[in-house]
Design a protein around this motif. Sequence first.
Motif, short mmCIF file in Angstrom:
data_model
loop_
_atom_site.label_atom_id
_atom_site.label_comp_id
_atom_site.label_asym_id
_atom_site.label_seq_id
_atom_site.Cartn_x
_atom_site.Cartn_y
_atom_site.Cartn_z
N VAL B 91 -1.82 6.12 -3.83
CA VAL B 91 -1.09 6.41 -2.60
C VAL B 91 -2.07 6.73 -1.48
O VAL B 91 -1.92 6.27 -0.35
CB VAL B 91 -0.10 7.58 -2.82
N GLU B 92 -3.12 7.45 -1.83
CA GLU B 92 -4.14 7.76 -0.82
C GLU B 92 -4.81 6.50 -0.29
O GLU B 92 -5.17 6.41 0.87
CB GLU B 92 -5.20 8.70 -1.40
N LEU B 93 -4.95 5.53 -1.17
CA LEU B 93 -5.55 4.25 -0.75
C LEU B 93 -4.56 3.39 0.02
O LEU B 93 -4.91 2.30 0.47
CB LEU B 93 -6.03 3.46 -1.98
N GLY B 94 -3.33 3.85 0.12
CA GLY B 94 -2.33 3.04 0.80
C GLY B 94 -1.81 1.90 -0.06
O GLY B 94 -1.22 0.94 0.41
N LEU B 95 -2.06 1.99 -1.37
CA LEU B 95 -1.60 0.94 -2.29
C LEU B 95 -0.44 1.49 -3.10
O LEU B 95 -0.63 2.13 -4.12
CB LEU B 95 -2.71 0.58 -3.27
N SER B 96 0.76 1.27 -2.63
CA SER B 96 1.83 1.88 -3.41
C SER B 96 2.47 0.88 -4.36
O SER B 96 3.51 1.14 -4.94
CB SER B 96 2.84 2.57 -2.50
N LEU B 97 1.80 -0.25 -4.54
CA LEU B 97 2.23 -1.23 -5.53
C LEU B 97 3.71 -1.60 -5.39
O LEU B 97 4.46 -1.57 -6.36
CB LEU B 97 1.98 -0.71 -6.95
#
Lengths: 136, 136
Positions: B91-97
């Motif tokens: 989530v921190e990476l902005g990757l919420s899949l």
Amino acid sequence: MDRIPILKLGRALLVSIQVDIHDRLAKALEEDLSERIVATGARGVMIDISGLEIVDSFMGRMLDNIAAVSRLLDADTVVVGMRPAVAITLVELGLSLTGVKTALNVERGMTLIGSGQYEEIEGDDAPGGGDERDEG
Amino acid sequence: MDRIPILKLGRALLVSIQVDIHDRLAKALEEDLSERIVATGARGVMIDISGLEIVDSFMGRMLDNIAAVSRLLDADTVVVGMRPAVAITLVELGLSLTGVKTALNVERGMTLIGSGQYEEIEGDDAPGGGDERDEG
């Protein structure tokens, strides 16, 4: 890698070995597996070695050890996905894995373990519970 | 390691990721998976990442790619066994899949894929031991 993941599948546990295993990792795997067998009441352990191109005598002994411990805990050990070349090597090494069942793939392994009925999964209910995330 | 093993489980495929994945390995996995989906008619792909303590943006993109390709081949993608810390990092990476389903463990993943009924595939009998080969 410190730990090899152990997955719970019905009444079986599945371990997929993909990397070379050395002393410490083998010991950790044996411990984790025996704890998980007790914690989950698993009836079998499937060890997938389809990712391995080579199995040496260390790995052969580890498989034998796992099978021996699992048997004491009332679980069968099934090695699945062995490549033909690996089978040949094992025999050449004089390691014919007596005490270990083999199956071509995970599905046949599940049949051997008698865990066809997938839903039948029990919750965890035993002493010695796992340290890691509850897989089941 | 050249290849990550892909295991067939009922109508699902299971991949357990235990090592750092780099370009070539990711590409090989995507190709192998899409071929296996078509070859087996699998309805879902489970990617177990319980062995990973860290998931970086490369891995996040690979999961997204696999999900996108699988969707085109009419298979769901379920990521299983994610550790809490990994979820936070993603989530921190902005990757919420988005586009990837998640499940706590393989069994729940199987339920999501609708492959609970394990027996459905078994054409197998042989409760006794024995080596059998014949790739499923």
